[in-house]
Scaffold this motif. Structure first.
Motif, PDB file in Angstrom:
ATOM      1  N   TYR A  63       0.770  -1.117  -0.005  1.00 50.30           N
ATOM      2  CA  TYR A  63       0.057   0.102   0.062  1.00 50.30           C
ATOM      3  C   TYR A  63       0.867   1.237   0.041  1.00 50.30           C
ATOM      4  CZ  TYR A  63      -3.307   3.559   1.536  1.00 50.30           C
ATOM      5  OH  TYR A  63      -4.199   4.467   1.574  1.00 50.30           O
TER       6      TYR A  63
ATOM      7  N   LYS B 265       2.294   1.822  -3.362  1.00 47.79           N
ATOM      8  CA  LYS B 265       1.390   2.327  -4.280  1.00 47.79           C
ATOM      9  C   LYS B 265       1.384   3.865  -4.275  1.00 47.79           C
ATOM     10  CE  LYS B 265      -2.285   1.571  -6.883  1.00 47.79           C
ATOM     11  NZ  LYS B 265      -2.385   0.953  -8.175  1.00 47.79           N
TER      12      LYS B 265
ATOM     13  N   ASN C  50       0.992  -2.575 -10.586  1.00 44.69           N
ATOM     14  CA  ASN C  50      -0.327  -1.938 -10.619  1.00 44.69           C
ATOM     15  C   ASN C  50      -1.027  -2.680  -9.634  1.00 44.69           C
ATOM     16  OD1 ASN C  50      -2.561  -0.164 -11.244  1.00 44.69           O
ATOM     17  ND2 ASN C  50      -3.044  -1.555 -13.106  1.00 44.69           N
ATOM     18  N   PHE C  51      -0.883  -2.473  -8.482  1.00 43.23           N
ATOM     19  CA  PHE C  51      -1.742  -3.459  -7.438  1.00 43.23           C
ATOM     20  C   PHE C  51      -3.113  -2.639  -7.147  1.00 43.23           C
ATOM     21  CE2 PHE C  51       2.677  -4.006  -5.975  1.00 43.23           C
ATOM     22  CZ  PHE C  51       2.571  -5.531  -6.179  1.00 43.23           C
TER      23      PHE C  51
ATOM     24  N   THR D  29      -5.696  -0.878  -5.128  1.00 41.18           N
ATOM     25  CA  THR D  29      -5.740  -0.205  -3.662  1.00 41.18           C
ATOM     26  C   THR D  29      -6.856  -0.738  -2.763  1.00 41.18           C
ATOM     27  OG1 THR D  29      -4.906   1.680  -4.844  1.00 41.18           O
ATOM     28  CG2 THR D  29      -5.508   1.853  -2.444  1.00 41.18           C
TER      29      THR D  29
END
Length: 500
Positions: free
Chosen positions: A45, A48, A73-74, A76
């Protein structure tokens, strides 16, 4: 440093799990999974939104590794949900683990009630901090013009959950301490409880140092519902600056490793004592066969000559009386030799599920209590305790311990107390007397064959050796605690029958 800490957690699990029942293992594993899940999702996180200046203070990623994470590209919301699940699972599992540790193998209705209540509280926490739920409530509060009231409500509920989570940890530690004090006299249980408590404390400290604020609301609604404002975690300075985190983690790791080493050293020492005692018993078993074979020949010769003399001096009453004493002494010697052989020979166990009170009551019944000069106090538990044992052999072992206690108490006002209990995965029998006690230098020798402090020609000093052989043969443990002039206490631990 943090990766080393994670390795130590897994290392800790590998040492603990062998001594726990299946529920404890399950909760210990979910506790570990929860912490690791929270740490990983929290790190992702932060990556990100490229909070490198914060992360680098206590996670110490290299710039190249960090840049590769930032480019991933996680999702969120998924990271937030995983983080919340990890945090909630950690607190839930910590308290559940302590409850399962201090309880017996039987899962009763009250325990299921506790687990269910904890699970419901955890579910409410998860829903309260879920991003979608939070955004819906925030948008509704804005549209209804009650956003200030919503913020106050959100702050109050957040504070309640924070208190609940801290209470989980305090209650868990309190249960371990209570269990330690309650069974302090049982050395194995005491050491095992202390080992678990000290091993989990560093993990708790590190968890609070990083995640004292978690779980938390990470989303904030804006004027455009298509745009979500993701907030920076509340990882401001807390007691110490984060640059000291590696030192704290290192100290926690050192405590865990030292505690594991200390516990395994004690276990190795106890195991070594048992192995040495077993070797002594096996050696004595071989030696007594050769010895008894030779002594029997001499006794047979004495008895044969006595029988001849009885015929020759049939009219001499004094001679017949003396010869009868000689014959009786020979018979008693034969009986003692046979008992010694039977006790030290190879034992074959016929195992089955038995209520623990059966062998105890049978052993007590072998004594004529109305003729004894001591009082035997037997406390039978309210419910049966089922163990997996050879009832005859355990009954004989308990009889020998009681016999030793009765012989040790010379006064007419002596007392012997017998108690049963369920502790962890063990059925325990505690036999305590208020006799003269055992000298400290002799405590570790009482299970050695032919060792005895009682001057008796019929006492071979193998009764307690037999007890040690039988109980360890069941996979159990026998411990002795004594204080000269005050008491002697034997604690027997036998494996409970596992029930779901």
């Amino acid at each position: 440093m943090i990766f080393l800490f994670l390795i130590c957690i897994v290392f800790l699990i590998s040492f603990i799990y062998k001594n726990l029942n299946s529920r404890s293992i399950f909760f210990l594993c979910t506790l570990t999974i929860g912490w690791i899940l929270a740490y990983i999702s929290f790190t992702l996180y932060l990556s990100k939104f490229n909070y490198y200046s914060i992360v680098n203070q206590f996670i110490d990623f290299s710039p190249g590794t960090w840049n590769s994470l930032v480019l991933k590209n996680f999702n969120t919301n998924t990271l937030i949900r995983l983080f919340n699940v990890g945090i909630i699972l950690f607190y839930f599992s910590f308290l559940s683990y302590s409850i399962s540790f201090v309880s017996s193998l039987k899962v009763n209705r009250r325990q299921w009630y506790f687990y269910t209540v904890l699970g419901v509280i955890g579910l409410f926490q998860y829903l309260f901090y879920d991003p979608s739920v939070n955004l819906w409530f925030q948008n509704y509060a804005v549209d209804a013009g009650i956003f200030p009231q919503y913020k106050n409500f959100n702050h109050t509920v957040d504070l309640v959950f924070q208190v609940v989570n801290i209470a989980y940890l305090l209650i868990s530690i309190g249960l371990f301490i209570y269990h330690y004090i309650l069974y302090y006299s049982l050395r194995y249980i005491r050491d095992h409880t202390l080992f678990n408590l000290i091993s989990l404390l560093p993990l708790t400290i590190v968890h609070l140092f990083i995640f004292y604020w978690a779980p938390s609301n990470f989303v904030r609604t804006t004027y455009s519902q298509s745009y979500i404002n993701y907030q920076q975690p509340a990882i401001n300075l807390y007691l110490l600056e984060y640059r000291f985190f590696p030192l704290i983690a290192f100290l926690a790791i050192a405590i865990m490793i030292f505690n594991v080493y200390k516990y395994k050293s004690n276990e190795a020492r106890y195991s070594s004592i048992n192995i040495i005692t077993k070797k002594k018993i096996d050696t004595a078993s071989l030696g007594i066969r050769a010895f008894t074979h030779a002594i029997k020949n001499h006794l047979l010769a004495i008895r044969s000559e006595s029988e001849y003399l009885q015929e020759k001096f049939a009219d001499d009453e004094d001679a017949l009386y003396s010869l009868k004493l000689i014959m009786d002494s020979c018979e008693q010697s034969f009986q003692s030799i046979n008992e010694a052989n039977n006790m030290l020979k190879q034992i074959t166990l016929s195992m089955k599920s038995v209520s623990l009170n059966n062998p105890i009551e049978r052993a007590i019944d072998r004594f004529h209590t109305n003729k004894l000069k001591v009082n035997i106090h037997y406390e039978k538990p309210a419910s049966n305790i089922y163990v997996y044992i050879d009832e005859d052999q355990i009954q004989e072992a308990i009889y020998n311990i009681l016999k030793n206690s009765i012989e040790a108490i010379e006064s007419s006002n002596g007392d012997i107390w017998i108690q049963m209990n369920e502790v962890d995965q063990w059925g325990t029998v505690t036999i305590r007397d208020n006799g003269p006690g055992i000298d400290s230098e002799n405590v570790n020798e009482i299970f050695t064959p032919f060792f005895s402090t009682k001057p008796s020609i019929t006492n071979w000093g193998i009764g307690l050796s037999f007890c040690h052989k039988v109980i360890t043969g069941h996979g159990g443990k026998i411990e002795v605690t004594s204080e000269k002039g005050k008491f002697t206490q034997f604690d027997i631990l036998l494996p409970l029958v596992k029930r779901v």
